[in-house]
Enzyme design. Sequence first.
Site, mmCIF file in Angstrom:
data_model
loop_
_atom_site.group_PDB
_atom_site.id
_atom_site.type_symbol
_atom_site.label_atom_id
_atom_site.label_comp_id
_atom_site.label_asym_id
_atom_site.label_seq_id
_atom_site.Cartn_x
_atom_site.Cartn_y
_atom_site.Cartn_z
ATOM 1 N N SER A 107 0.907 -1.112 0.065
ATOM 2 C CA SER A 107 -0.071 0.054 0.131
ATOM 3 C C SER A 107 1.141 1.296 -0.042
ATOM 4 O O SER A 107 1.985 1.291 0.614
ATOM 5 C CB SER A 107 -0.896 -0.004 1.262
ATOM 6 O OG SER A 107 -1.566 1.368 1.447
ATOM 7 N N TYR A 152 -4.729 -1.055 9.473
ATOM 8 C CA TYR A 152 -4.330 -1.434 8.043
ATOM 9 C C TYR A 152 -3.155 -1.243 7.677
ATOM 10 O O TYR A 152 -2.186 -2.123 6.939
ATOM 11 C CB TYR A 152 -5.611 -0.993 7.349
ATOM 12 C CG TYR A 152 -5.198 -1.276 5.667
ATOM 13 C CD1 TYR A 152 -5.371 -2.394 4.982
ATOM 14 C CD2 TYR A 152 -4.718 -0.394 4.796
ATOM 15 C CE1 TYR A 152 -5.079 -2.652 3.765
ATOM 16 C CE2 TYR A 152 -4.475 -0.515 3.552
ATOM 17 C CZ TYR A 152 -4.690 -1.752 2.984
ATOM 18 O OH TYR A 152 -4.386 -1.846 1.689
#
Length: 326
Positions: free
Chosen positions: A187, A202
């Site tokens: 990410s 996350y």
Amino acid sequence: MAVPVWFISSACLGALYVAAVCSRLIAYLALCLRRPKDLCRSYGSWAIITGPTSGLGRSMALELARRGLNLVLVDLNAANLRETSDTIKSLHTVRIKTVVFDLCLVATPQGDEAMRRLREGIEGLDVGLLVNNAAVNTRGALYLHEVEIERLVRMIRVNLWALTEVTAAVLPRMLERGRGAILNVGSGSTVAVPSFPLYTVYSSTKRYVSQFSRSLYVEYKSKGIDVQYQVPFYVDTGMLSSAVKAKLRPWFVATADEYTRTAARWIGNGPLCVPGAAQKLQWCLTGFVPDCVHDWYRIRLHLQHRAILRGGQAIADGNSWDKLTS
């Protein structure tokens, strides 16, 4: 008049920096221009993909099938696996195996049984590539104390624990053959910004994947196994809000197919990869912004996300916003 030492030193440092940037640019252009790597010949004829029924995972499955790799598709939903498998077979002449595996059950009796089925499913296959794509994210920004602990445990199991266990299951056979590649999907929140508040768990799990990937790259590179951490920025999938898509598309938001075509070319080229020129530009631009500005902007932006969700029905049923994707 003598030139000051500090000026000469600064000029040398600047020249070294420019040379480093230019060398990376040349390497990137060379990769774009050269013929794509034959993944079957380099690594093996089979690829395992987790979370292949939507988003980047589905596009990557289609791209690898287009390149001639047979596929082992791992997902929690049998119907979605059948639909994805049928779609790929209608377009490409490849073999496909499916394994139903709810990754959030890892380290439980049900998860152990699913892991056994996965090991049996790949027994005897020439598995050359593992794509750890599956991940759980939240649709909304929340403070840590607002999230049910079960949701956090599920996220950690899928994003961190399951990825580690699946990788450990695949590595021994790659070592026996002396070749293979492991691609971990990350990410932009792990490489571009110093913090990602209100999506803390996350982004933290993805930072684990980043460190995990880099260390494995060093461990196994000499054994013929390439480990790479690929970092998507803005990609048009279910994880990206319609407001961001409308604001940034087409310059900064790649489609899933555009992203995976480029991502597949980068497999095996270094431990860290941000595929695509526009994606790399986003990474570069964020590097010029001070950390304190990043922190200020992110908390304000994510508090807006939180306010929108709390004002609607998205979390009225007790935070029912999580999903499996990547």
